[in-house]
Structures are given as structure tokens and as C-alpha cells.
Design a protein around this motif. Structure first.
Motif, PDB file in Angstrom:
ATOM      1  N   UNK A 113       0.818  -1.219   0.000  1.00  0.00           N
ATOM      2  CA  UNK A 113       0.000   0.000   0.000  1.00  0.00           C
ATOM      3  C   UNK A 113       0.851   1.268   0.000  1.00  0.00           C
ATOM      4  N   UNK A 114       2.130   1.156   0.337  1.00  0.00           N
ATOM      5  CA  UNK A 114       2.974   2.352   0.410  1.00  0.00           C
ATOM      6  C   UNK A 114       2.995   3.149  -0.894  1.00  0.00           C
ATOM      7  N   UNK A 115       3.264   2.527  -2.054  1.00  0.00           N
ATOM      8  CA  UNK A 115       3.279   3.326  -3.294  1.00  0.00           C
ATOM      9  C   UNK A 115       1.918   3.928  -3.627  1.00  0.00           C
ATOM     10  N   UNK A 116       0.835   3.286  -3.184  1.00  0.00           N
ATOM     11  CA  UNK A 116      -0.493   3.839  -3.426  1.00  0.00           C
ATOM     12  C   UNK A 116      -0.700   5.109  -2.594  1.00  0.00           C
ATOM     13  N   UNK A 117      -0.227   5.081  -1.349  1.00  0.00           N
ATOM     14  CA  UNK A 117      -0.299   6.279  -0.510  1.00  0.00           C
ATOM     15  C   UNK A 117       0.585   7.385  -1.093  1.00  0.00           C
ATOM     16  N   UNK A 118       1.766   6.990  -1.584  1.00  0.00           N
ATOM     17  CA  UNK A 118       2.680   7.973  -2.153  1.00  0.00           C
ATOM     18  C   UNK A 118       2.049   8.658  -3.363  1.00  0.00           C
ATOM     19  N   UNK A 119       1.306   7.892  -4.162  1.00  0.00           N
ATOM     20  CA  UNK A 119       0.663   8.459  -5.354  1.00  0.00           C
ATOM     21  C   UNK A 119      -0.367   9.515  -4.964  1.00  0.00           C
ATOM     22  N   UNK A 120      -1.100   9.264  -3.887  1.00  0.00           N
ATOM     23  CA  UNK A 120      -2.075  10.249  -3.409  1.00  0.00           C
ATOM     24  C   UNK A 120      -1.355  11.514  -2.973  1.00  0.00           C
ATOM     25  N   UNK A 121      -0.334  11.349  -2.167  1.00  0.00           N
ATOM     26  CA  UNK A 121       0.398  12.509  -1.651  1.00  0.00           C
ATOM     27  C   UNK A 121       1.061  13.300  -2.777  1.00  0.00           C
ATOM     28  N   UNK A 122       1.655  12.610  -3.729  1.00  0.00           N
ATOM     29  CA  UNK A 122       2.309  13.306  -4.848  1.00  0.00           C
ATOM     30  C   UNK A 122       1.308  14.118  -5.670  1.00  0.00           C
ATOM     31  N   UNK A 123       0.102  13.578  -5.826  1.00  0.00           N
ATOM     32  CA  UNK A 123      -0.915  14.311  -6.585  1.00  0.00           C
ATOM     33  C   UNK A 123      -1.369  15.556  -5.833  1.00  0.00           C
ATOM     34  N   UNK A 174      -0.784  19.609  -6.905  1.00  0.00           N
ATOM     35  CA  UNK A 174      -2.028  20.393  -7.082  1.00  0.00           C
ATOM     36  C   UNK A 174      -2.853  19.858  -8.240  1.00  0.00           C
ATOM     37  N   UNK A 175      -2.961  18.522  -8.287  1.00  0.00           N
ATOM     38  CA  UNK A 175      -3.710  17.873  -9.371  1.00  0.00           C
ATOM     39  C   UNK A 175      -4.918  17.152  -8.753  1.00  0.00           C
ATOM     40  N   UNK A 176      -6.066  17.833  -8.634  1.00  0.00           N
ATOM     41  CA  UNK A 176      -7.218  17.232  -7.961  1.00  0.00           C
ATOM     42  C   UNK A 176      -7.760  15.986  -8.650  1.00  0.00           C
ATOM     43  N   UNK A 177      -7.729  15.950  -9.974  1.00  0.00           N
ATOM     44  CA  UNK A 177      -8.248  14.787 -10.696  1.00  0.00           C
ATOM     45  C   UNK A 177      -7.393  13.563 -10.399  1.00  0.00           C
ATOM     46  N   UNK A 178      -6.080  13.722 -10.472  1.00  0.00           N
ATOM     47  CA  UNK A 178      -5.178  12.605 -10.206  1.00  0.00           C
ATOM     48  C   UNK A 178      -5.253  12.189  -8.730  1.00  0.00           C
ATOM     49  N   UNK A 179      -5.417  13.156  -7.852  1.00  0.00           N
ATOM     50  CA  UNK A 179      -5.527  12.848  -6.419  1.00  0.00           C
ATOM     51  C   UNK A 179      -6.766  11.999  -6.145  1.00  0.00           C
ATOM     52  N   UNK A 180      -7.875  12.352  -6.791  1.00  0.00           N
ATOM     53  CA  UNK A 180      -9.108  11.584  -6.611  1.00  0.00           C
ATOM     54  C   UNK A 180      -8.934  10.162  -7.143  1.00  0.00           C
ATOM     55  N   UNK A 181      -8.338  10.031  -8.313  1.00  0.00           N
ATOM     56  CA  UNK A 181      -8.122   8.696  -8.879  1.00  0.00           C
ATOM     57  C   UNK A 181      -7.242   7.853  -7.956  1.00  0.00           C
ATOM     58  N   UNK A 182      -6.203   8.469  -7.416  1.00  0.00           N
ATOM     59  CA  UNK A 182      -5.262   7.735  -6.572  1.00  0.00           C
ATOM     60  C   UNK A 182      -5.913   7.269  -5.273  1.00  0.00           C
ATOM     61  N   UNK A 183      -6.742   8.116  -4.668  1.00  0.00           N
ATOM     62  CA  UNK A 183      -7.373   7.709  -3.407  1.00  0.00           C
ATOM     63  C   UNK A 183      -8.413   6.619  -3.657  1.00  0.00           C
ATOM     64  N   UNK A 184      -9.060   6.649  -4.818  1.00  0.00           N
ATOM     65  CA  UNK A 184     -10.020   5.592  -5.145  1.00  0.00           C
ATOM     66  C   UNK A 184      -9.319   4.243  -5.305  1.00  0.00           C
ATOM     67  N   UNK A 185      -8.148   4.249  -5.906  1.00  0.00           N
ATOM     68  CA  UNK A 185      -7.365   3.005  -6.018  1.00  0.00           C
ATOM     69  C   UNK A 185      -7.038   2.483  -4.625  1.00  0.00           C
ATOM     70  N   UNK A 186      -6.664   3.384  -3.723  1.00  0.00           N
ATOM     71  CA  UNK A 186      -6.319   3.001  -2.355  1.00  0.00           C
ATOM     72  C   UNK A 186      -7.526   2.449  -1.616  1.00  0.00           C
ATOM     73  N   UNK A 187      -8.659   3.126  -1.733  1.00  0.00           N
ATOM     74  CA  UNK A 187      -9.875   2.690  -1.044  1.00  0.00           C
ATOM     75  C   UNK A 187     -10.350   1.341  -1.575  1.00  0.00           C
ATOM     76  N   UNK A 188     -10.332   1.191  -2.899  1.00  0.00           N
ATOM     77  CA  UNK A 188     -10.783  -0.071  -3.483  1.00  0.00           C
ATOM     78  C   UNK A 188      -9.832  -1.218  -3.129  1.00  0.00           C
ATOM     79  N   UNK A 189      -8.555  -0.897  -2.979  1.00  0.00           N
ATOM     80  CA  UNK A 189      -7.615  -1.921  -2.533  1.00  0.00           C
ATOM     81  C   UNK A 189      -7.912  -2.359  -1.111  1.00  0.00           C
ATOM     82  N   UNK A 190      -8.270  -1.399  -0.261  1.00  0.00           N
ATOM     83  CA  UNK A 190      -8.639  -1.738   1.115  1.00  0.00           C
ATOM     84  C   UNK A 190      -9.895  -2.600   1.137  1.00  0.00           C
TER      85      UNK A 190
END
Length: 251
Positions: A190-200, A204-220
Motif C-alpha cells: 500500500x505504500x506506493x499507493x499512498x505515495x501516489x495520493x500525496x504526490x498528486x 495540485x492535481x485534484x483529478x489525479x488525487x481523486x483517482x489515486x485515493x479511489x485506487x487506495x480505497x478499493x484496494x482496502x
């Protein structure tokens, strides 16, 4: 943490209600009986009942006594209620509700965080991520840092309502994180998935941030489904977070 007499009495009654010992619509035992059963004074019982009324588990009224309310009326944002449920057993329905709540709240909050996060907000989230990484690599309390990471994201959205919700969501989020850590290599993966959220968020990329958190949530969600399928014993939240053993190097 050692609880006082009030806390222990509250826990005893709350756990009994959530576990179904006192069914919805039924009255709990009268004060004198509870005093004898629990070895406490009437004042302690009354204070515990007041707390349970405030948490939505009980209702009181003249001539009707003190009755248990249906679970739909319980305050599921109250950490005590979540802990009592974890002791009684985390049901599929409870876990489903948790995942659906996360999918509604977190993506919107992370979008706003990508637009509004201050340097201080980002520094706090970076610190939480560093704690997660350290726990994976060297052993330690991964769950607490994971919780700080997500609560930091919710605070960074700079919406006062969601910031208040982040406090209430703490016990609910910990439920998900505790289950994820029971999976082999779950925290490491899960570490790289969290990193992707933080990097987005940093970018300042809201679209990418939303996509990244959805990947994290669906993985959980997938982690939870896998743990449920194996019928492993689910974690309880009334004990300290499980520490990862040392030597789990991040990929």
C-alpha cells in the motif's frame, strides 16, 4: 489506558447492547439490579445511561423506562460505539457501510486538499507517510501513522465540516487499516499507493488525487473481502494497534 468506574460501567452496558444482550425495543435491567450486577452506585449507573442516551443507544422516558434503540439510530461516528462493535464482531454490513462511506467522503476531500492544502498540511502528511514507511522497513506501529495520513488529508481540504468529520472517522478508519495489516505484505504494497495520493496533492492535481485515493480505497475493500473469505479472526479496536515485525523492506 486504565478507565475509571464510570468508563468501565459504560463499556459493560455499551458492549452488552451492541452484542444484542439487550435487544432493540426492550428495557435494560432496572437500576438496583444493575448496581448489584456491576457493584457500583446508582449515580454511576445513571451517568452511564446518560452517556448511552447521548450516543443514541438508549432512550428514556416517564412510565416507559430505559429502552434500547435500533442500531440504525446509534451514533456510528462515536469511537466507543465502533469499539464495542469490534468486540461484538465486525459484521459484513458494518464493513460494507464503512467502505461506502470512505468512497463518498475521501475522494471529494482529497480533491479539495489538492487545491487548498497548505505547506504545513503537506508537511504533516509527509511525516505520517515517513512513519508508515519506517514501520514497514524497521517494524513498528503502521496503523497509527496510516490513520494520521488519512486524517491529515481530510484536514487539508480546509472544510470545517469535513475536518470535524475526520475526528469522528478515526475509529472507523482504523477498522479498515487494522484489517489491511493482517494481509501478508498489505502495508508494504500500500505504500506506493499512498505515495501516489500525496504526490498528486503536492502537484495540485485534484483529478489525479481523486483517482489515486479511489485506487487506495478499493484496494482496502479487496483486503477486507479477502480477510472475510478466509474467516480469519478480525481485529479488535480496544487493544493497541498491531506492530509490524522488523525486516519487511518496502518494494
Amino acid at each position: 489506558m486504565i478507565k475509571n468506574v464510570h468508563g468501565n460501567t459504560l463499556d459493560h452496558l455499551g458492549e452488552a447492547i451492541v452484542a444484542g444482550r439487550y435487544g432493540a425495543g426492550l428495557a435494560i435491567p432496572p437500576e438496583p439490579m444493575l448496581c448489584v450486577e456491576l457493584g457500583v452506585s446508582r449515580t454511576v449507573v445513571r451517568e452511564a445511561v446518560k452517556s448511552l442516551v447521548a450516543k443514541g443507544l438508549l432512550s428514556t422516558g416517564p412510565k416507559v423506562g430505559t429502552k434500547v434503540l435500533p442500531s440504525e439510530q446509534w451514533n456510528w461516528f462515536d469511537p466507543d460505539v465502533v469499539v464495542w462493535q469490534s468486540k461484538a464482531g465486525l459484521t459484513r454490513e458494518f464493513l460494507r457501510d464503512l467502505q461506502e462511506l470512505r468512497r463518498v467522503v475521501e475522494p471529494a476531500a482529497v480533491r479539495m486538499a489538492a487545491e487548498r492544502a497548505t505547506p504545513g498540511d503537506i508537511a504533516e502528511i509527509e511525516t505520517a507517510f515517513a512513519g508508515m514507511k519506517r514501520a514497514v522497513e524497521e517494524g513498528g506501529d503502521y496503523v497509527t501513522h496510516d490513520l494520521r495520513f488519512h486524517q491529515g488529508l481530510l484536514r487539508a481540504c480546509r472544510n470545517r465540516m469535513i475536518v470535524q468529520m475526520s475526528k469522528a472517522l478515526g475509529a472507523l478508519l482504523r477498522t479498515s487499516f487494522e484489517i489491511s495489516t493482517t494481509r501478508k505484505d498489505g502495508p508494504r504494497n500500500s505504500l506506493p499507493l499512498h505515495r501516489a495520493v500525496l504526490d498528486a496533492v503536492i502537484a495540485r492535481n485534484p483529478v489525479q488525487a481523486e483517482r489515486a485515493i479511489l485506487v487506495l480505497i478499493d484496494g482496502a475493500r479487496d483486503d477486507i473481502e479477502e480477510v472475510l473469505a478466509t474467516r480469519k479472526r478480525l481485529p479488535r479496536l480496544n487493544v493497541p494497534a498491531r506492530h509490524l515485525p522488523a525486516g519487511l523492506r518496502a518494494a
